[in-house]
Design a protein around this motif. Structure first.
Motif, PDB file in Angstrom:
ATOM      1  N   VAL A 104       0.859  -1.178   0.000  1.00 44.49           N
ATOM      2  CA  VAL A 104       0.000   0.000   0.000  1.00 44.49           C
ATOM      3  C   VAL A 104       0.901   1.236   0.000  1.00 44.49           C
ATOM      4  CG1 VAL A 104      -1.656   1.317   1.397  1.00 44.49           C
ATOM      5  CG2 VAL A 104      -1.896  -1.134   1.190  1.00 44.49           C
ATOM      6  N   GLY A 105       0.569   2.222  -0.796  1.00 46.76           N
ATOM      7  CA  GLY A 105       1.388   3.426  -0.833  1.00 46.76           C
ATOM      8  C   GLY A 105       2.325   3.462  -2.032  1.00 46.76           C
ATOM      9  N   GLN A 106       2.201   2.469  -2.930  1.00 42.99           N
ATOM     10  CA  GLN A 106       3.082   2.449  -4.112  1.00 42.99           C
ATOM     11  C   GLN A 106       2.272   2.568  -5.398  1.00 42.99           C
ATOM     12  OE1 GLN A 106       5.346  -1.178  -3.605  1.00 42.99           O
ATOM     13  NE2 GLN A 106       6.847  -0.175  -2.316  1.00 42.99           N
ATOM     14  N   GLU A 107       1.155   3.301  -5.323  1.00 43.64           N
ATOM     15  CA  GLU A 107       0.274   3.361  -6.491  1.00 43.64           C
ATOM     16  C   GLU A 107       0.963   3.949  -7.717  1.00 43.64           C
ATOM     17  OE1 GLU A 107      -2.626   6.128  -7.256  1.00 43.64           O
ATOM     18  OE2 GLU A 107      -3.911   4.758  -8.361  1.00 43.64           O
ATOM     19  N   GLN A 108       1.837   4.941  -7.479  1.00 45.55           N
ATOM     20  CA  GLN A 108       2.505   5.579  -8.618  1.00 45.55           C
ATOM     21  C   GLN A 108       3.337   4.565  -9.401  1.00 45.55           C
ATOM     22  OE1 GLN A 108       1.604   8.729  -9.465  1.00 45.55           O
ATOM     23  NE2 GLN A 108       0.223   8.263  -7.775  1.00 45.55           N
ATOM     24  N   LYS A 161       1.096   2.297 -11.335  1.00 50.60           N
ATOM     25  CA  LYS A 161       0.588   2.950 -12.555  1.00 50.60           C
ATOM     26  C   LYS A 161       1.634   2.894 -13.664  1.00 50.60           C
ATOM     27  CE  LYS A 161      -1.609   6.922 -12.181  1.00 50.60           C
ATOM     28  NZ  LYS A 161      -1.914   8.226 -11.581  1.00 50.60           N
ATOM     29  N   TYR A 181      -1.831  -6.523 -10.541  1.00 49.33           N
ATOM     30  CA  TYR A 181      -0.990  -6.319  -9.366  1.00 49.33           C
ATOM     31  C   TYR A 181      -1.687  -6.828  -8.118  1.00 49.33           C
ATOM     32  CZ  TYR A 181      -3.658  -1.984  -8.457  1.00 49.33           C
ATOM     33  OH  TYR A 181      -4.641  -1.068  -8.217  1.00 49.33           O
ATOM     34  N   VAL A 197      -1.460  -6.590  -3.770  1.00 53.23           N
ATOM     35  CA  VAL A 197      -0.928  -5.742  -2.706  1.00 53.23           C
ATOM     36  C   VAL A 197      -0.573  -6.598  -1.490  1.00 53.23           C
ATOM     37  CG1 VAL A 197      -1.452  -3.800  -1.190  1.00 53.23           C
ATOM     38  CG2 VAL A 197      -2.271  -3.785  -3.527  1.00 53.23           C
TER      39      VAL A 197
END
Lengths: 267, 123
Positions: free
Chosen positions: B86-90, B93, B103, B105
Motif C-alpha cells: 500500500v502506498g506504491q500506487e505511482q 501505474k 498487481y 498488494v
C-alpha cells in the motif's frame, strides 16, 4: 422526521414484543428514553438466533425491528454520538490484496465513535470496529483524473484484509490519520516480535496451514506451538482448531495389514 | 493432459518467495523458477519462458519496473503481475503503462493471489 411508531422485539433475558417510537431526537419504549445523541455505538449482532441491533449507551439494548431493521439501522448510524467528517470513500478498494474493480468512490461521512469508525452514505453504512483496524497510511491515488492524497485504512472484514480509501481536505486527513494512529498504537503489543514470529503471523494471515508453516520455516510442531502460544498471549491470534496427532493401535495395524493384503491380491 | 501454468517468482526476500511458492504450488501452479532481483529475473525469463511472472517492485540491483521493461523487450506478450505494498500506487501505474497485467498488494491472502494469477494466465 415524523416520529415512527413500530412494533419491535427487545432482548432482556429472552425476546419479547414492545412498542417503540423513534423520533428525530430519541427512541422511546415502555418507560425508557434513549436520546439519539447519547448513543455511543450500534452494531448488528446475533442474539438467541435472531439478528439484533445492539444500541450502546450506558448499558446495551438489543432490538429487532423486523422488516424495518435496515432502515432503522441506517437512520441510527447517521445520528450516532460521534465526530463526523464529510469525506469521499472507496471501500473496499482492495480485498485480500486484490483490487476490487466494482467499488466506486462514494460521497458521505466518516463517523468516529469510541468503538468504531463508520463509512456512511445513503447506500452504505459500514462499521469498522477499532480493533479491526490494522493500519492507517497516507497514499497518493488518482481520483477524478487528479492525483490526490488519501488515507488508506487497512482493516479486517469477514476474515479478510480490506483496504479502504478516504478522501477529504488535507487538514482533516492529517488529523484523522494522527487520531487513528494513536488508537491503533494503543492496541499494538508492547513486546517486539522476532523475525520468525512476524513471519508466522504473516503466513497465518495469508492462509498457510500449520504443517506448511513448519515446512516453510524449517521448524517442528513444538517450536511452532511455542510461537502460537506467544501470539495468543499477545492477543494477535486465536485458536480455531486443535490438530490431533495419532498413531495406530494394534487393532488399527491389523486393519491396515488386511487392506494391504487385499490390494496385493487385487481385490 | 492439463498443462500447468508455469510461474517465475521474483522477490528479494527469501521468505516471500517461499510463501508464494507454497501458495502457488498448492493451487496447482508449476514453479518454473525464482529470482531475487530484477537482473536475475530477466535472465531467468529468457531461459525459462514462464507463463506468468510475479514481480516485486522494490529490489536491489534492478527493481521490478526496470525488469518489467526488459522482459517486455524480450517478449511483448509477457504476463507480469506486480507485487506491491500500500502506498506504491505511482509505481503500479507506471508498471501498468509498461504492460503489467495486474498487481497484488502485500500482505495478500492466498485465495485472492491464486484467483488473480489464474485470471492473468487465462485459465
Amino acid at each position: 422526521m415524523k416520529a415512527l411508531k413500530l412494533r419491535a422485539e427487545i432482548h432482556e433475558k429472552g425476546w419479547r414484543e414492545v412498542d417503540v417510537i423513534i423520533s428525530d431526537r430519541e427512541i422511546l419504549f415502555e418507560k425508557n428514553t434513549i436520546p439519539l445523541k447519547e448513543i455511543e455505538d450500534i452494531e448488528i449482532v446475533q442474539i438467541d438466533g435472531k439478528e439484533a441491533i445492539r444500541i450502546k449507551k450506558e448499558v446495551d439494548f438489543y432490538f429487532n425491528f423486523k422488516e424495518k431493521q435496515r432502515s432503522v439501522f441506517r437512520y441510527l448510524a447517521f445520528n450516532l454520538k460521534s465526530d463526523r467528517f464529510a469525506v469521499y470513500f472507496l471501500s473496499p478498494a482492495f480485498r485480500g490484496g486484490v483490487f476490487v474493480n466494482t467499488s466506486k468512490w462514494e460521497k458521505g461521512y466518516l463517523s468516529v465513535t469510541e468503538r468504531a469508525i463508520w463509512f456512511l452514505s445513503p447506500t452504505k453504512q459500514l462499521r469498522i470496529p477499532i480493533d479491526a483496524i490494522g493500519s492507517v497510511k497516507g497514499d497518493i491515488r488518482t481520483v477524478g483524473k487528479k492525483e490526490r492524497r488519501v488515507l488508506a485504512v487497512t482493516h479486517i472484514d469477514g476474515g479478510e484484509v480490506v483496504v479502504s480509501f478516504v478522501l477529504c481536505p488535507e487538514t482533516t486527513l492529517e488529523m484523522l490519520q494522527e487520531y487513528l494512529r494513536k488508537i491503533i498504537n494503543l492496541q499494538k503489543p508492547k513486546e517486539k516480535l522476532s523475525e520468525i514470529e512476524e513471519q508466522v503471523l504473516q503466513m497465518v494471515y495469508t492462509g498457510v496451514d500449520s504443517s506448511n508453516i513448519e515446512s516453510i520455516l524449517g521448524i517442528n510442531t513444538d517450536e511452532l506451538n511455542a510461537i502460537y502460544d506467544k501470539l495468543i498471549s499477545l492477543g494477535l491470534v486465536r485458536v480455531v482448531k486443535v490438530r490431533k496427532e495419532v498413531e495406530l493401535t494394534p487393532k488399527g495395524v491389523a486393519i491396515v495389514s488386511e487392506l494391504v493384503e487385499k490390494v496385493s491380491r487385487g481385490g | 493432459m492439463v498443462k500447468l501454468v508455469r510461474v517465475l517468482i521474483v522477490d528479494d526476500t527469501a521468505f516471500m518467495r517461499k510463501l508464494l511458492k507454497n501458495i502457488l504450488f498448492s493451487a496447482g501452479f508449476d514453479i518454473a523458477g525464482e529470482a531475487e532481483n530484477g537482473k536475475q529475473a530477466v535472465e531467468l525469463y529468457k531461459q525459462l519462458k514462464p507463463d506468468v511472472v510475479t514481480m516485486d517492485i522494490v529490489m536491489p540491483e534492478m527493481n521490478g519496473i526496470d525488469a518489467l521493461k526488459e522482459i517486455k523487450k524480450i517478449d511483448p506478450n509477457a504476463k507480469v503481475v506486480m507485487c506491491t505494498a500500500v502506498g506504491q500506487e505511482q509505481m503500479v501505474k507506471t508498471a501498468i503503462k509498461l504492460g503489467a497485467r495486474g498487481y497484488i498488494v502485500k500482505p495478500f491472502q492466498a485465495a485472492k493471489v491464486v484467483e488473480e494469477l489464474k485470471k492473468v494466465a487465462g485459465t
